[in-house]
Scaffold this motif. Sequence first.
Motif, PDB file in Angstrom:
ATOM      1  N   ARG A  73      40.016  46.097  44.945  1.00  0.00           N
ATOM      2  CA  ARG A  73      40.683  47.274  45.530  1.00  0.00           C
ATOM      3  C   ARG A  73      39.708  48.436  45.714  1.00  0.00           C
ATOM      4  NH1 ARG A  73      46.271  47.837  45.285  1.00  0.00           N
ATOM      5  NH2 ARG A  73      45.798  49.794  46.360  1.00  0.00           N
ATOM      6  N   LEU A  74      38.748  48.559  44.798  1.00  0.00           N
ATOM      7  CA  LEU A  74      37.762  49.640  44.881  1.00  0.00           C
ATOM      8  C   LEU A  74      36.645  49.338  45.876  1.00  0.00           C
ATOM      9  CD1 LEU A  74      37.400  50.580  41.096  1.00  0.00           C
ATOM     10  CD2 LEU A  74      38.547  51.907  42.891  1.00  0.00           C
ATOM     11  N   GLY A  75      36.585  48.102  46.353  1.00  0.00           N
ATOM     12  CA  GLY A  75      35.605  47.746  47.377  1.00  0.00           C
ATOM     13  C   GLY A  75      34.317  47.149  46.870  1.00  0.00           C
ATOM     14  N   TYR A  76      34.232  46.861  45.563  1.00  0.00           N
ATOM     15  CA  TYR A  76      32.992  46.313  45.009  1.00  0.00           C
ATOM     16  C   TYR A  76      32.976  44.779  45.023  1.00  0.00           C
ATOM     17  CZ  TYR A  76      32.010  51.042  43.464  1.00  0.00           C
ATOM     18  OH  TYR A  76      31.777  52.394  43.437  1.00  0.00           O
ATOM     19  N   LEU A  77      34.130  44.167  45.141  1.00  0.00           N
ATOM     20  CA  LEU A  77      34.247  42.722  45.292  1.00  0.00           C
ATOM     21  C   LEU A  77      35.081  42.423  46.526  1.00  0.00           C
ATOM     22  CD1 LEU A  77      35.072  41.404  41.676  1.00  0.00           C
ATOM     23  CD2 LEU A  77      32.859  41.363  42.830  1.00  0.00           C
ATOM     24  N   SER A  78      34.836  41.264  47.115  1.00  0.00           N
ATOM     25  CA  SER A  78      35.711  40.777  48.178  1.00  0.00           C
ATOM     26  C   SER A  78      36.193  39.391  47.778  1.00  0.00           C
ATOM     27  CB  SER A  78      34.984  40.719  49.526  1.00  0.00           C
ATOM     28  OG  SER A  78      33.916  39.788  49.474  1.00  0.00           O
ATOM     29  N   LYS A  79      37.371  39.018  48.252  1.00  0.00           N
ATOM     30  CA  LYS A  79      37.969  37.739  47.891  1.00  0.00           C
ATOM     31  C   LYS A  79      38.295  36.944  49.145  1.00  0.00           C
ATOM     32  CE  LYS A  79      41.885  35.743  45.333  1.00  0.00           C
ATOM     33  NZ  LYS A  79      43.109  36.048  44.546  1.00  0.00           N
ATOM     34  N   ASP A  80      37.787  35.723  49.181  1.00  0.00           N
ATOM     35  CA  ASP A  80      38.103  34.821  50.278  1.00  0.00           C
ATOM     36  C   ASP A  80      39.526  34.290  50.063  1.00  0.00           C
ATOM     37  OD1 ASP A  80      38.373  32.241  51.736  1.00  0.00           O
ATOM     38  OD2 ASP A  80      36.283  32.619  52.277  1.00  0.00           O
ATOM     39  N   GLN A  81      40.400  34.560  51.001  1.00  0.00           N
ATOM     40  CA  GLN A  81      41.806  34.205  50.831  1.00  0.00           C
ATOM     41  C   GLN A  81      42.050  32.693  50.884  1.00  0.00           C
ATOM     42  OE1 GLN A  81      44.123  36.333  49.840  1.00  0.00           O
ATOM     43  NE2 GLN A  81      42.448  37.833  49.792  1.00  0.00           N
ATOM     44  N   GLN A  82      41.114  31.951  51.464  1.00  0.00           N
ATOM     45  CA  GLN A  82      41.270  30.500  51.515  1.00  0.00           C
ATOM     46  C   GLN A  82      40.731  29.823  50.257  1.00  0.00           C
ATOM     47  OE1 GLN A  82      39.409  29.360  55.247  1.00  0.00           O
ATOM     48  NE2 GLN A  82      41.388  29.440  56.305  1.00  0.00           N
ATOM     49  N   THR A  83      39.498  30.193  49.862  1.00  0.00           N
ATOM     50  CA  THR A  83      38.876  29.535  48.700  1.00  0.00           C
ATOM     51  C   THR A  83      39.229  30.217  47.384  1.00  0.00           C
ATOM     52  OG1 THR A  83      36.854  30.866  48.805  1.00  0.00           O
ATOM     53  CG2 THR A  83      36.937  28.859  50.162  1.00  0.00           C
ATOM     54  N   LYS A  84      39.732  31.470  47.466  1.00  0.00           N
ATOM     55  CA  LYS A  84      40.070  32.263  46.281  1.00  0.00           C
ATOM     56  C   LYS A  84      38.824  32.608  45.456  1.00  0.00           C
ATOM     57  CE  LYS A  84      44.366  31.798  47.442  1.00  0.00           C
ATOM     58  NZ  LYS A  84      45.066  32.912  48.124  1.00  0.00           N
ATOM     59  N   ARG A  85      37.664  32.621  46.096  1.00  0.00           N
ATOM     60  CA  ARG A  85      36.418  32.942  45.405  1.00  0.00           C
ATOM     61  C   ARG A  85      36.024  34.390  45.695  1.00  0.00           C
ATOM     62  NH1 ARG A  85      34.205  28.220  43.464  1.00  0.00           N
ATOM     63  NH2 ARG A  85      32.240  29.286  42.966  1.00  0.00           N
ATOM     64  N   PHE A  86      35.415  35.026  44.693  1.00  0.00           N
ATOM     65  CA  PHE A  86      34.995  36.423  44.799  1.00  0.00           C
ATOM     66  C   PHE A  86      33.490  36.494  45.053  1.00  0.00           C
ATOM     67  CE2 PHE A  86      38.737  36.373  42.094  1.00  0.00           C
ATOM     68  CZ  PHE A  86      39.500  37.425  42.587  1.00  0.00           C
ATOM     69  N   GLU A  87      33.068  37.586  45.682  1.00  0.00           N
ATOM     70  CA  GLU A  87      31.643  37.869  45.830  1.00  0.00           C
ATOM     71  C   GLU A  87      31.437  39.375  45.900  1.00  0.00           C
ATOM     72  OE1 GLU A  87      29.885  36.395  49.396  1.00  0.00           O
ATOM     73  OE2 GLU A  87      31.604  36.919  50.638  1.00  0.00           O
ATOM     74  N   LEU A  88      30.219  39.798  45.608  1.00  0.00           N
ATOM     75  CA  LEU A  88      29.895  41.217  45.663  1.00  0.00           C
ATOM     76  C   LEU A  88      29.903  41.711  47.096  1.00  0.00           C
ATOM     77  CD1 LEU A  88      26.836  41.382  43.198  1.00  0.00           C
ATOM     78  CD2 LEU A  88      29.227  41.926  42.691  1.00  0.00           C
TER      79      LEU A  88
END
Length: 272
Positions: A73-88
């Motif tokens: 929510r703060l913008g420091y991580l993003s989440k792939d809605q298909q794989t459910k994986r996070f990245e910076l």
Amino acid sequence: MTTLDASHPSSRKRGAAAAEKADDPLMVLSVDKAFRVLSAFGRQNPTLNLSQVAAVTGMDISSAQRFTHTLTRLGYLSKDQQTKRFELTAKTLEVGHHFFRSSRLVDRAMPYLMHLSKETEETVNLTMLDGTDIIFVSRFLSRHVLHTDVIIGSRMPAYCSAPGIAMLSRLPEEEALSMLDRSELRQHTPSTIWQREALVAKIGQARDQGYATAFEEFYLGDASIAAPVLDHRGRPDGAVNIAVSCSRYSREEVVTRFSALIIATARAISRI
């Protein structure tokens, strides 16, 4: 990608640090946990799912979910809605940007590093101690190829790097020995000096001669020579080093050609 679990070395290290910080009454543990989540990502783990975040940080799934959600929510991580994986995200660079804009050491060192880079035409780095590691805070690349993947922000164990040994050589002996005892001493290459007695001797030699060297101790084919930058108390503020390829210089040539230059540059940057 390798499956991560609580036995992973980074997991154990973070878990021990978290236990130590829990005894500090002023420590805001939620802040600590947020940074542990951000630190879980890197070259080896560019993306992580929720269970992997939990394993690396030592959190339970519920806590990991709350922190990844908040950081997203703060913008420091993003989440792939298909794989459910996070990245910076690129927003994490803001913290580093503020450091470079405010660091007196980097600002003071920059003209000297540029001069050394032009004079030698070799790769020149400025590093600082961070725990038992060194971290690269400035880097001027050579046109000559180095077989390393070092960039600004990269870390290396202090005990097997020339900048690390150079900085340890200017710490009080008990403090330097304590840092060795807290380090995960191991042999990264056949040339790594990693046994405690040999490291103590190497630190003493660096103290006497004013510079330290490392030849293929962390990266094969890499030679490095470094001198400490000192603050007004005579403690290490950082270190300047020159990195070259072992295929282009012998050990003797590295010392003969660069030792005086590296010492002079470090002294010019120092505040003594």
